[in-house]
Scaffold this motif. Sequence first.
Motif, short mmCIF file in Angstrom:
data_model
loop_
_atom_site.label_atom_id
_atom_site.label_comp_id
_atom_site.label_asym_id
_atom_site.label_seq_id
_atom_site.Cartn_x
_atom_site.Cartn_y
_atom_site.Cartn_z
N ARG A 4 60.32 3.19 -20.27
CA ARG A 4 59.06 3.93 -20.22
C ARG A 4 58.10 3.45 -21.30
O ARG A 4 56.91 3.25 -21.05
N ARG A 5 58.64 3.24 -22.52
CA ARG A 5 57.78 2.74 -23.59
C ARG A 5 57.26 1.35 -23.27
O ARG A 5 56.10 1.01 -23.54
N THR A 6 58.10 0.50 -22.72
CA THR A 6 57.67 -0.85 -22.35
C THR A 6 56.57 -0.80 -21.30
O THR A 6 55.58 -1.54 -21.38
N LEU A 7 56.74 0.10 -20.31
CA LEU A 7 55.73 0.23 -19.26
C LEU A 7 54.40 0.72 -19.84
O LEU A 7 53.33 0.20 -19.49
N ILE A 8 54.45 1.70 -20.74
CA ILE A 8 53.23 2.21 -21.37
C ILE A 8 52.54 1.11 -22.17
O ILE A 8 51.31 0.95 -22.13
N ALA A 9 53.35 0.33 -22.91
CA ALA A 9 52.77 -0.76 -23.70
C ALA A 9 52.11 -1.80 -22.81
O ALA A 9 51.02 -2.31 -23.12
N LEU A 10 52.75 -2.13 -21.68
CA LEU A 10 52.17 -3.10 -20.76
C LEU A 10 50.87 -2.59 -20.15
O LEU A 10 49.88 -3.34 -20.03
N ILE A 11 50.86 -1.30 -19.78
CA ILE A 11 49.64 -0.73 -19.20
C ILE A 11 48.51 -0.72 -20.24
O ILE A 11 47.36 -1.07 -19.95
N ALA A 12 48.85 -0.32 -21.49
CA ALA A 12 47.84 -0.30 -22.55
C ALA A 12 47.31 -1.70 -22.83
O ALA A 12 46.10 -1.90 -23.00
N GLY A 13 48.20 -2.70 -22.86
CA GLY A 13 47.76 -4.07 -23.06
C GLY A 13 46.86 -4.56 -21.94
O GLY A 13 45.84 -5.22 -22.17
N ALA A 14 47.24 -4.22 -20.69
CA ALA A 14 46.42 -4.63 -19.55
C ALA A 14 45.04 -3.98 -19.59
O ALA A 14 44.02 -4.62 -19.31
N LEU A 15 44.99 -2.69 -19.97
CA LEU A 15 43.69 -2.01 -20.07
C LEU A 15 42.83 -2.63 -21.18
O LEU A 15 41.61 -2.79 -21.01
N ALA A 16 43.46 -2.97 -22.31
CA ALA A 16 42.71 -3.59 -23.40
C ALA A 16 42.14 -4.94 -22.98
O ALA A 16 40.98 -5.27 -23.27
N ILE A 17 42.96 -5.74 -22.29
CA ILE A 17 42.48 -7.05 -21.81
C ILE A 17 41.35 -6.87 -20.81
O ILE A 17 40.34 -7.58 -20.85
N ALA A 18 41.52 -5.90 -19.91
CA ALA A 18 40.48 -5.65 -18.91
C ALA A 18 39.18 -5.21 -19.58
O ALA A 18 38.09 -5.64 -19.19
N ALA A 19 39.29 -4.34 -20.60
CA ALA A 19 38.09 -3.89 -21.32
C ALA A 19 37.41 -5.06 -22.02
O ALA A 19 36.18 -5.19 -21.99
N ALA A 20 38.22 -5.92 -22.67
CA ALA A 20 37.64 -7.08 -23.35
C ALA A 20 36.95 -8.01 -22.37
O ALA A 20 35.85 -8.51 -22.63
N LEU A 21 37.59 -8.26 -21.23
CA LEU A 21 36.97 -9.12 -20.22
C LEU A 21 35.70 -8.49 -19.66
O LEU A 21 34.71 -9.19 -19.40
N GLY A 22 35.72 -7.17 -19.49
CA GLY A 22 34.53 -6.49 -18.99
C GLY A 22 33.37 -6.59 -19.98
O GLY A 22 32.22 -6.83 -19.59
N ILE A 23 33.67 -6.40 -21.26
CA ILE A 23 32.62 -6.51 -22.28
C ILE A 23 32.07 -7.93 -22.32
O ILE A 23 30.85 -8.14 -22.40
N ARG A 24 32.98 -8.92 -22.26
CA ARG A 24 32.51 -10.31 -22.29
C ARG A 24 31.66 -10.62 -21.05
O ARG A 24 30.63 -11.30 -21.16
#
Length: 723
Positions: A4-24
């Motif tokens: 569960r922790r691994t899944l949450i970390a992966l989702i948080a990382g994916a959201l952060a990458i998506a946010a960074a790509l969206g800002i760029r």
Amino acid sequence: MDRRRTLIALIAGALAIAAALGIRAYLISPTRGLPERDAFAQKHADDWQAFGGTWEVSGDSLRNSSDDRGAKLLTGSPHWNNYSIEADLMLLGGGGDAGLILRSSDEEEGVDAYYGYYAGLRSYDNNLVLGRAEYGWTEALTPLDPAAGHIVALRWYHLKLVAYDCQIAAAVTLPSNPAAVTVSTVSDPDCIRAGRAGLRSYASGGLWRNVVIRQANRQDLAAMVAERDATNRSAVDPRPASAAGATQQFSPPAPRSDTFTFHASSHTQSISSLRLTSSAAPAIATIRGSVVLTAPLIVQDSTGGVSVPQPASSPLLKLGDQVEVSGSVRQNDFSSTLEHAKVRVLWEGTPVPPVMVSASQAATGAFDAMFVEVEGRLRSKAYGPGNTLVFTFDAGPQSFGAIMTRGRADYLFNKLKLNSLLRMRGVIIVDPAFTRNATPFVLLLRSADDVDVLAGPPWWSARHLIAAAFALLLLTLAGNLLYGRVERWRLRAVLEERERMAHEIHDTLAQSFAGIGFQLEAIRSGIPGEMRATHQQLDLASDLVHHSHIEARRSITTLRPDGLESEDLLAGLSACVQRMAEGGAVQVRTASHGETRSVPPRISCTLYRIGQEAIANAIQHAHPSTITLSLEYTKDIVRLGIRDDGYGFTPGGEMHGFGVPGMRKRADRIAAQFEMTSTPGQGTSICVTAAIPPPVTWSSWPKILISYLKESRRHVTPFKVSH
């Protein structure tokens, strides 16, 4: 849980990458900020960046008052690609061109010092110029529509420049005759794909207004091509097809063959000679010079400068114009003025370079009405009357003022910090109407581009010193907190090590002594009673083993202050007496005085060790019936007292063992005062007084620091050199 922790970390990382790509993606979007309209009418041009020229807001327009070659003013995003820019344009001179830029990048000051496309009106050959700059220049020329007449200064034109993919098109019309359209199109296979938009002039000043930048599509380009084709099919168009609007290619420019003629009076005189004019009667004089300031009008030659207030007749002037001025001479304190003057433009020229002077030299008045460069440190800034910005500067012992028109200078005004060192270019005025008798001279600045920041304010300003003091205070408090944490960690480590040693002693020495004593008792029981010598030796050995066992238990008790960990100091010592005197008839009395305070672990642990040693000595050697324990708290100290009614001893006599010296050494480690009194037959009293460090607060830390420095200085021993 781990999944569960691994899944949450992966989702948080994916959201952060998506946010960074969206800002760029947003930042590099080719349409971000479009459409854009100028705010010149509101006196705002902060988002425009100048490369050469003298750019200022004038009415509802942006004006370049300089004949600088290749002056540029840019705005927008470097990621804009398919867009158009259009504006109303007026040339201020007849010797160059002015127009619009798009898809610009890598800009620097200088002629063609950028990558991008340019469309402009060239007055000396009456052409619509469509060119490409890449630190070099290629162009395509289209003669102006005959219905529009010849390109002349001081007339408004409407210019539009469009870029879509690798197709570039430009069109010019007269607002008074929209049917007179001239269109030029170029197909550039190796085109510049993106860049900023802007304004540009070459060897001519200009006025721009109603600047609009918007996204362009294929239909916009097709409309301009259709307009070009309609111009080609016009029966009244006498131009050849290639010149009238066919798609062209960029090519190197042809050599310029125009000539300039001018007429000047032969009876002109130098500006400095005006000082020789008699003030008894009005005198008419004619001078020739270069315009260094347009409002108010200041003209300068190689000998000095002259002010021309409200000339009777004057064309629209630019910086650098060579003019002839005739008027009535009026003497000022340090310069002259030509009143009721007539101004005639002789030819266009580049602005004169400034004279580098110091503030003290400028204060003498020798450079009145001259264009100079001076340095100073900014002391104050304010909004002045008449849409102006007013500054005050210091340069050593000399102070002076500076005045600048608002507009593009608003951004500079907000950015400049007090006490910054600036280098400024402007015209010196010593007239009290400008200085208000507050400073010896005022510098009239032409634009925000005449100000260079050499250095920011020094770090030792009052604001920075307060910030540094605040930071030092925070560091002190943080250091004190960290020191306390480290001391607690160290004490915990010491206690854990002592606990380990106590267990080791208990599991080895103490049990060994018990086993040896048991074996000796067994041996003694098996030996006949008539062997008295052997019995005596076994009894002596048993006594030694018993005594050693007691000492081992005492060491274990000393190493394991279990009572201190769960109770306060007084209760811990009381429990210590009960353990040591278990089975005996020793009565314990305790007394506490003052308000109980928090004592640092190092001090409380040391007091506990001293109390343990004192109690052990009393029980082992003095055989008391009562032991009294007292603990006194005051504002700055804690005092521990241990008194017994045992045998006592004579102070100063020979003492064996390490008990009392050990207690003294422990007291010295915490800078405590150790006192011991004893009387034979009346018992012994021990008193230990230790200082409690005051807590570090916002108001107490300076006093604590001063006390610490005094204490450190008192303990410093001088260094002596032996010979």
